[in-house]
Design an enzyme around this catalytic site. Structure first.
Site, PDB file in Angstrom:
ATOM      1  N   GLU A  44     -11.673   2.895  -7.931  1.00  0.00           N
ATOM      2  CA  GLU A  44      -9.799   3.164  -7.969  1.00  0.00           C
ATOM      3  C   GLU A  44     -10.417   4.548  -9.580  1.00  0.00           C
ATOM      4  O   GLU A  44      -9.432   5.640  -9.133  1.00  0.00           O
ATOM      5  CB  GLU A  44      -8.803   2.461  -8.399  1.00  0.00           C
ATOM      6  N   CYS A 101      -5.406  -1.102   4.489  1.00  0.00           N
ATOM      7  CA  CYS A 101      -5.511  -2.089   3.815  1.00  0.00           C
ATOM      8  C   CYS A 101      -5.314  -4.063   4.002  1.00  0.00           C
ATOM      9  O   CYS A 101      -4.549  -3.777   4.997  1.00  0.00           O
ATOM     10  CB  CYS A 101      -4.982  -1.731   2.770  1.00  0.00           C
ATOM     11  N   CYS A 133     -12.042  -4.858   2.627  1.00  0.00           N
ATOM     12  CA  CYS A 133     -11.904  -4.371   1.952  1.00  0.00           C
ATOM     13  C   CYS A 133     -12.247  -2.538   1.815  1.00  0.00           C
ATOM     14  O   CYS A 133     -13.073  -2.623   1.847  1.00  0.00           O
ATOM     15  CB  CYS A 133     -11.764  -4.742   0.509  1.00  0.00           C
ATOM     16  N   HIS A 140     -11.623  -0.199   0.632  1.00  0.00           N
ATOM     17  CA  HIS A 140     -12.385   0.893  -0.965  1.00  0.00           C
ATOM     18  C   HIS A 140     -13.989   0.155  -0.668  1.00  0.00           C
ATOM     19  O   HIS A 140     -14.417   1.518  -1.283  1.00  0.00           O
ATOM     20  CB  HIS A 140     -11.761  -0.022  -2.401  1.00  0.00           C
ATOM     21  N   ASP A 178      -2.277   2.368   1.806  1.00  0.00           N
ATOM     22  CA  ASP A 178      -2.890   1.602   1.171  1.00  0.00           C
ATOM     23  C   ASP A 178      -2.601   1.426  -0.320  1.00  0.00           C
ATOM     24  O   ASP A 178      -1.621   2.352  -1.274  1.00  0.00           O
ATOM     25  CB  ASP A 178      -4.596   2.052   0.815  1.00  0.00           C
ATOM     26  N   SER A 179      -2.993   0.435  -0.640  1.00  0.00           N
ATOM     27  CA  SER A 179      -2.451  -0.101  -2.423  1.00  0.00           C
ATOM     28  C   SER A 179      -3.663   1.406  -2.891  1.00  0.00           C
ATOM     29  O   SER A 179      -2.316   1.576  -4.436  1.00  0.00           O
ATOM     30  CB  SER A 179      -3.701  -0.893  -3.149  1.00  0.00           C
TER      31      SER A 179
HETATM   32  N1  DGL Z   1      -8.113  -1.407  -0.186  1.00  0.00           N
HETATM   33  C1  DGL Z   1      -7.616  -2.786   0.299  1.00  0.00           C
HETATM   34  C2  DGL Z   1      -8.330  -3.195   1.366  1.00  0.00           C
HETATM   35  O1  DGL Z   1      -8.497  -2.509   2.334  1.00  0.00           O
HETATM   36  C3  DGL Z   1      -6.191  -3.074  -1.279  1.00  0.00           C
HETATM   37  C4  DGL Z   1      -7.365  -3.408  -2.264  1.00  0.00           C
HETATM   38  C5  DGL Z   1      -6.280  -3.974  -3.168  1.00  0.00           C
HETATM   39  O2  DGL Z   1      -5.567  -2.862  -3.740  1.00  0.00           O
HETATM   40  O3  DGL Z   1      -6.814  -4.283  -3.953  1.00  0.00           O
HETATM   41  O4  DGL Z   1      -7.861  -4.966   0.614  1.00  0.00           O
END
Ligand code: DGL
Length: 271
Positions: free
Chosen positions: A155, A77, A187, A189, A14-15
């Protein structure tokens, strides 16, 4: 089946920390699998970057994972999946499981006929999500809500602060005003702020997070390809390795607090 390959780890990336919500589900559903997690924290968030940048980051991480080697990859992600999964599949020799906002199950579950989707700006603007809305949103209204700034807060592990709550109220209010009774966390996150979201929308609204469905899909793919691990369930500490492109001290603190135990993060430098 070649048991060496079957017993290789699965790469999950993931990011940043968002993919941990998927890793947790994989961890739970597939106890015999070894896992290798990459948080591209040095380049997060992806959601406000352009498509070329995101694709190039994903290809770099995929190159690293293939060198380990991993037997399969999970793009944990939504942003990376909707932007780069095609190029990833073309350039990698291992099976890849991606993730997309759960618009289909939400459209089936809604009683009010209105579904809200929280996701990054890149995800809400993507062709992939447009297609999902065309396919499954014929008889229901699907409202896409980009949430800039939310990933940055997560984050930094600012999960239950007054500012994060206020931000969520701002993003959720138009969805509630429009009558949404089902909210998709588009997302990875966002499950980290699920409790805050639920407390804002109330118990009558269903909040859908996709980690378990992704783990199930991964398990199905491994079975089909005869790639499921033949090992006994591994002990929790030795089964998952963590890498990050970010500043290791900071990332160690945040991942340890979100993962629920102290973890060792290895520094990863990609090109
Ligand atoms: N966790 C990610 C997603 O599912 C990326 C969030 C990001 O880096 O902007 O989209």
């Amino acid at each position: 089946m070649n048991s060496n390959i079957a017993n290789a780890p699965i790469g999950v990336f993931d990011s940043g920390v968002g993919g941990l919500t998927v890793l947790r589900a994989v961890h739970h559903q597939l106890p015999s699998e070894r896992l290798l997690y990459v948080a591209d924290s040095g380049h997060a968030p992806y959601g406000e970057r352009n498509a070329d940048y995101i694709t190039s980051r994903c290809l770099d991480i995929a190159r690293f994972l293939q060198k380990q080697p991993v037997k399969a990859m999970v793009v944990a992600c939504n942003t990376a999946s909707v932007i780069a999964i095609k190029q990833l599949r073309e350039s990698c020799s291992v099976p890849i499981v991606g993730i997309e906002p759960a618009i289909k199950p939400a459209a089936q579950a809604t009683r009010s006929g209105v579904v809200g989707v929280l996701a990054t700006s890149q995800t809400t603007a993507s062709d992939g999500v447009k297609k999902l809305c065309e396919l499954y949103g014929k008889d229901v209204e699907v409202i896409l809500k980009p949430c800039p700034g939310l990933v940055d807060r997560i984050e930094r592990a600012e999960l239950n602060t007054a500012e994060t709550r206020q931000m969520l109220i701002t993003y959720l209010s138009p969805l509630l005003d429009a009558g949404a009774d089902t909210i998709v966390l588009g997302c990875t996150h966002y499950p980290f702020v699920r409790d805050v979201i639920q407390s804002i929308v109330g118990d009558s609204v269903t909040v859908i997070e996709p980690g378990a469905a992704v783990a199930k899909q991964l398990s199905r793919r491994l079975d089909e390809l005869q790639l499921s691990s033949t090992m006994n369930p591994c002990n929790e500490e030795s089964r998952t390795s963590f890498y990050s492109t970010g500043e290791v001290g900071d990332v160690t603190k945040i991942i340890s607090s979100l993962w629920g135990r102290s973890v060792f993060i290895q520094s990863l430098r990609t090109t």
